[in-house]
Design a protein around this motif. Structure first.
Motif, short mmCIF file in Angstrom:
data_model
loop_
_atom_site.label_atom_id
_atom_site.label_comp_id
_atom_site.label_asym_id
_atom_site.label_seq_id
_atom_site.Cartn_x
_atom_site.Cartn_y
_atom_site.Cartn_z
N LEU A 219 0.83 -1.20 0.00
CA LEU A 219 0.00 0.00 0.00
C LEU A 219 0.87 1.26 0.00
N LEU A 220 1.95 1.21 0.78
CA LEU A 220 2.88 2.34 0.82
C LEU A 220 3.54 2.54 -0.55
N SER A 221 3.89 1.43 -1.20
CA SER A 221 4.48 1.51 -2.54
C SER A 221 3.50 2.11 -3.54
N TYR A 222 2.24 1.72 -3.42
CA TYR A 222 1.17 2.24 -4.28
C TYR A 222 1.05 3.76 -4.11
N TYR A 223 1.03 4.22 -2.86
CA TYR A 223 0.91 5.65 -2.58
C TYR A 223 2.15 6.41 -3.04
N ASN A 224 3.32 5.84 -2.79
CA ASN A 224 4.56 6.50 -3.19
C ASN A 224 4.62 6.73 -4.69
N ASN A 225 4.25 5.72 -5.46
CA ASN A 225 4.27 5.86 -6.92
C ASN A 225 3.23 6.86 -7.39
N ALA A 226 2.07 6.89 -6.72
CA ALA A 226 1.02 7.84 -7.08
C ALA A 226 1.48 9.28 -6.88
N TYR A 227 2.08 9.55 -5.72
CA TYR A 227 2.53 10.91 -5.41
C TYR A 227 3.77 11.30 -6.19
N SER A 228 4.63 10.29 -6.49
CA SER A 228 5.85 10.57 -7.24
C SER A 228 5.56 11.04 -8.66
N ILE A 229 4.46 10.56 -9.23
CA ILE A 229 4.06 11.00 -10.57
C ILE A 229 3.90 12.52 -10.59
N ILE A 230 3.35 13.05 -9.50
CA ILE A 230 3.16 14.51 -9.39
C ILE A 230 4.47 15.20 -9.02
N LEU A 231 5.20 14.62 -8.07
CA LEU A 231 6.42 15.23 -7.55
C LEU A 231 7.54 15.30 -8.59
N PHE A 232 7.55 14.37 -9.53
CA PHE A 232 8.61 14.35 -10.53
C PHE A 232 8.51 15.50 -11.53
N ILE A 233 7.31 16.01 -11.75
CA ILE A 233 7.11 17.04 -12.79
C ILE A 233 7.99 18.28 -12.56
N PRO A 234 7.99 18.89 -11.35
CA PRO A 234 8.89 20.05 -11.16
C PRO A 234 10.37 19.69 -11.29
N PHE A 235 10.75 18.46 -10.88
CA PHE A 235 12.15 18.04 -11.01
C PHE A 235 12.54 17.94 -12.49
N ILE A 236 11.63 17.44 -13.30
CA ILE A 236 11.89 17.32 -14.74
C ILE A 236 12.08 18.70 -15.36
N ILE A 237 11.24 19.63 -14.93
CA ILE A 237 11.32 21.00 -15.45
C ILE A 237 12.61 21.67 -15.00
N LEU A 238 12.95 21.56 -13.71
CA LEU A 238 14.16 22.18 -13.16
C LEU A 238 15.43 21.58 -13.78
N ASN A 239 15.37 20.31 -14.16
CA ASN A 239 16.53 19.67 -14.79
C ASN A 239 16.65 20.00 -16.27
N GLY A 240 15.69 20.78 -16.78
CA GLY A 240 15.74 21.23 -18.17
C GLY A 240 15.49 20.14 -19.19
N GLU A 241 14.76 19.09 -18.80
CA GLU A 241 14.55 17.96 -19.70
C GLU A 241 13.43 18.19 -20.71
N TYR A 242 12.64 19.25 -20.49
CA TYR A 242 11.51 19.50 -21.40
C TYR A 242 11.99 19.75 -22.83
N THR A 243 13.19 20.33 -22.98
CA THR A 243 13.73 20.59 -24.32
C THR A 243 14.07 19.28 -25.03
N ALA A 244 14.74 18.38 -24.29
CA ALA A 244 15.10 17.09 -24.87
C ALA A 244 13.85 16.28 -25.21
N ILE A 245 12.84 16.36 -24.34
CA ILE A 245 11.58 15.64 -24.58
C ILE A 245 10.86 16.19 -25.81
N TRP A 246 10.83 17.52 -25.91
CA TRP A 246 10.14 18.18 -27.02
C TRP A 246 10.80 17.86 -28.37
N ASN A 247 12.14 17.77 -28.35
CA ASN A 247 12.88 17.54 -29.59
C ASN A 247 13.11 16.06 -29.91
#
Length: 351
Positions: A219-247
């Motif tokens: 259950l903890l693993s289920y919750y962690n993965n659910a919340y991580s989906i949201i938490l990863f978004i700002p990290f992806i943006i701060l790491n500048g990966e949106y350019t690599a993803i877009w291209n």
């Protein structure tokens, strides 16, 4: 009548012994199968992640995006298992939902550590070789001892501290030898150290969070993965990966998505077999199995990538592996001694 009665007792005793032998044999076979599956899945997961993160075929410079997608796959599997109640005849998946305000408030600190931990682990794997990956993340035990003293005011025995000293020595010797071979990555090693630190913190906060989910690890693993989906978004943006993803030009490739989903399934599978191995053996056996698996993984990696390593490089690995195994053994003995006496609740280790 007496001879008949004695013969009946003898037959009953013999039958019980046969049943016990059969039960022990079944148990040992089950343990062997589970440990073997853990080894295979764990080693395959490391190689698959290395391929996804730095392979020429995928060629996507967005490690956090790849890790984020793996969380989506794990969450999807957990969500389906939650709806079906698990897999009939294999295991029961506990009921619960992450979309609850109280649950979110109590679990999200653990999920933040979980997110940073898996992100730093994959970033470490991206920049270092598979053969060096274990050394790069070998300081987890050292951080466990340090945090146990800083946060829990718990004193560690001298022999365990000596094991930690040898782990640190093995770590720096490995870094030195990797540098001499020209394959050392400072960035990857830093991420490995961060991964070790967050894993230690995650262990503490997991222990504190488990009562909120009725001690259900899944259950903890289920919750962690659910919340991580949201938490990863700002990290992806701060790491500048949106350019690599877009291209990136291979999002329409079926093979790309097969590889990505395979990585996600491997991530989920390693979580399952880790929990299963602890369940059928013990935490100590899991640590020893993990240490032995790391040794096998290192040997396989050097052969797979045709890497030539020096004697001192191998010595650093052996030093870390033996010190970690001895630490686990010493802690087991200490726990057995402590179990024979009453320990106040506030003195019990959370690690």
């Amino acid at each position: 009548m007496t001879p008949i009665t004695g013969k009946c007792k003898e037959n009953t005793l013999e039958s019980k012994m046969k049943d016990r032998k059969s039960e022990l044999c079944s148990r040992y076979i089950k343990i062997f199968v589970v440990v073997s599956c853990y080894w295979i899945v764990s080693i395959v997961t490391v190689f698959v992640n290395k391929y996804l993160l730095s392979g020429a075929s995928v060629n996507l410079e967005a490690p956090l995006f790849i890790t984020w997608f793996q969380c989506i796959v794990s969450f999807t599997i957990c969500f389906c298992l939650s709806k079906t109640g698990g897999i009939k005849g294999i295991f029961v998946f506990p009921k619960g939902t992450p979309w609850n305000k109280d649950t979110f408030i109590k679990i999200v600190p653990v999920s933040i550590l979980f997110t940073v931990m898996i992100a730093s682990n994959n970033l470490c794997l991206k920049y270092v070789g598979v053969s060096f990956y274990y050394i790069g993340r070998s300081l987890t035990t050292v951080f466990n001892v340090a945090l146990s003293w800083l946060l829990l005011k718990q004193v560690t025995s001298k022999r365990c501290i000596l094991c930690c000293a040898f782990i640190i020595l093995g770590f720096f010797l490995g870094v030195d030898q990797e540098s001499l071979l020209g394959s050392f990555s400072l960035v990857g090693t830093i991420y490995g150290v961060i991964g070790s630190l967050t894993l230690s913190l995650y262990s503490i906060y997991t222990k504190r969070a488990l009562p909120f989910v009725n001690q259900e690890v899944w259950l903890l693993s289920y919750y962690n993965n659910a919340y991580s989906i949201i938490l990863f978004i700002p990290f992806i943006i701060l790491n500048g990966e949106y350019t690599a993803i877009w291209n990136y030009g291979h999002f329409d490739s079926t093979m790309f998505w097969v590889q990505m989903v395979t990585g996600g399934i491997c991530g989920f599978a390693i979580g399952y077999f880790t929990s299963l191995q602890i369940q059928v053996t013990s935490p100590l056996t899991h640590n020893i199995s993990g240490t032995a698996k790391a040794c096998a993984q290192t040997v396989i990696a050097t052969q797979w990538y045709s890497e030539s390593k020096s004697v001192l490089w191998w010595s650093s690995n052996i030093m870390v592996l033996l010190s970690s195994a001895l630490y686990a053994r010493f802690k087991q003995v200490e726990m057995q001694v402590n179990s024979r006496r009453i320990v106040p609740e506030d003195e019990k280790s959370l690690i």
